[in-house]
Design a protein around this motif. Structure first.
Motif, short mmCIF file in Angstrom:
data_model
loop_
_atom_site.label_atom_id
_atom_site.label_comp_id
_atom_site.label_asym_id
_atom_site.label_seq_id
_atom_site.Cartn_x
_atom_site.Cartn_y
_atom_site.Cartn_z
N VAL A 1 36.40 10.26 31.33
CA VAL A 1 36.65 11.10 32.31
C VAL A 1 35.92 10.60 33.52
O VAL A 1 36.15 10.19 34.57
CB VAL A 1 36.68 12.49 32.09
CG1 VAL A 1 36.57 13.52 33.23
CG2 VAL A 1 37.77 12.96 31.14
N ILE A 2 34.43 10.48 33.09
CA ILE A 2 33.38 10.26 34.23
C ILE A 2 33.65 8.63 34.80
O ILE A 2 33.64 8.46 35.82
CB ILE A 2 32.04 10.16 33.39
CG1 ILE A 2 31.79 11.70 33.40
CG2 ILE A 2 30.98 9.60 34.53
CD1 ILE A 2 30.19 11.88 32.76
N GLN A 3 33.82 7.78 33.85
CA GLN A 3 34.28 6.54 33.96
C GLN A 3 35.54 6.33 34.80
O GLN A 3 35.64 5.37 35.75
CB GLN A 3 34.35 5.51 32.73
CG GLN A 3 33.07 5.06 32.05
CD GLN A 3 33.12 3.99 31.33
OE1 GLN A 3 33.83 3.81 30.28
NE2 GLN A 3 32.31 3.11 31.82
N GLY A 4 36.51 6.97 34.53
CA GLY A 4 37.81 7.20 35.40
C GLY A 4 37.63 7.69 36.82
O GLY A 4 38.11 6.90 37.65
N LEU A 5 36.71 8.43 36.92
CA LEU A 5 36.28 9.05 38.15
C LEU A 5 35.53 8.06 38.78
O LEU A 5 35.66 7.87 40.25
CB LEU A 5 35.48 10.36 38.18
CG LEU A 5 36.44 11.61 37.61
CD1 LEU A 5 35.33 12.57 37.46
CD2 LEU A 5 37.44 11.83 38.76
N GLN A 6 34.91 7.08 38.21
CA GLN A 6 34.08 5.96 39.06
C GLN A 6 34.85 4.86 39.13
O GLN A 6 34.18 3.80 39.87
CB GLN A 6 32.78 5.54 38.21
CG GLN A 6 31.83 6.54 37.70
CD GLN A 6 30.73 6.32 36.76
OE1 GLN A 6 30.86 5.41 36.11
NE2 GLN A 6 29.68 6.97 36.90
N GLY A 7 36.12 4.94 38.97
CA GLY A 7 37.09 3.87 39.11
C GLY A 7 37.23 2.99 38.07
O GLY A 7 38.14 1.66 38.38
#
Length: 276
Positions: free
Chosen positions: A110-116
């Motif tokens: 989820v965090i990596q997805g939010l980071q693009g």
């Protein structure tokens, strides 16, 4: 290697074991001492990925403050995760703790997805299956806390969730700093920071308990399993496993790594069944 800590620490705490913060500090100090002596040999004998940071003099001069900050940040996140892990599991049930801590499997992507970062659908499916597997595996009807109030268990659950976030930040930043800071420098600074913080916390919160433990166990060096547990946890789990993780994370990335880490409850249970 990381899965071995659960049965080892369970055995160490049985029958009047040491205070958790004392054991945590001792493990960090042993890992630090082991790296100071064997770090160069370990770094030269553990395979590295092509995208790891180089270990030449020019790169260290160019890094400046980053060669220290990266390891200090990793040590800070790991210290927070370990501390909340210890206290959380002492307040909530085993199945709650195992599942909530393994939420790293969800938090990291989820965090990596939010980071693009683009997360492939196969990895998304694997993350979902890993979470379902961990949830099913940890449903122990006999694992509930006995004698604890609902408020205490709720605090324990919150600490385990906090632990999952701290471990997630640690994994993501390990991937980042492994590309910037040479591995030996990164791991040594990380463990040194963790050791200083663990010793400080033990002195502040467990000073009396530590003195009482040494008074009650004057022959702790030769009795019980404390010393083997500290040596294994410090040299193998904290030092060697961290070296392997820094390199392996570059090969598979933080999200894919979480689907592998989700098998830890299974390995831990197998080790506990074999040795406890």
């Amino acid at each position: 290697l990381n899965a071995s800590t659960n049965p080892l620490w369970h055995g160490a705490f049985a029958n009047g074991g040491p205070p958790p913060l004392l054991l945590n500090a001792a493990v960090a100090v042993v890992a630090w001492a082991g790296l100071a002596v064997g770090g160069p040999m370990l770094d030269s004998n553990v395979d590295s990925m092509k995208n790891l940071a180089s270990d030449d003099a020019d790169s260290e001069e160019d890094l400046g403050w980053q060669q220290w900050f990266g390891g200090m940040e990793l040590g800070f996140w790991k210290f927070l995760g370990t501390t909340s892990h210890l206290y959380g599991l002492s307040m909530t049930s085993a199945n709650h703790g195992a599942f909530l801590i393994q939420l790293t499997t969800l938090i990291v992507p989820v965090i990596q997805g939010l980071q693009g970062e683009k997360i492939p659908r196969q990895i998304q499916a694997a993350v979902g299956l890993a979470l379902l597997g961990v949830y099913a595996f940890t449903q122990d009807p006999n694992g509930a806390v006995t004698g604890g109030s609902p408020d205490t268990q709720a605090i324990g659950d919150v600490l385990c969730i906090a632990c999952a976030f701290f471990y997630s930040f640690y994994d993501i930043q390990t991937f980042k700093w492994g590309r910037v800071v040479p591995r030996k420098q990164l791991v040594t600074t990380k463990i040194a920071t963790q050791a200083v913080l663990s010793i400080s916390l033990c002195a502040a919160l467990a000073y009396d308990d530590t003195l009482q433990y040494f008074q009650d166990h004057p022959n702790f060096l030769t009795e019980g399993t404390l010393i083997p547990v500290v040596l294994w946890s410090g040299l193998i789990v904290n030092a060697l496993a961290t070296f392997l993780q820094v390199g392996g994370m570059q090969a598979v990335g933080p999200t894919r790594a979480q689907t592998i880490f989700a098998s830890q409850p299974l390995w831990s249970s197998a080790l506990a069944y074999a040795f406890l």
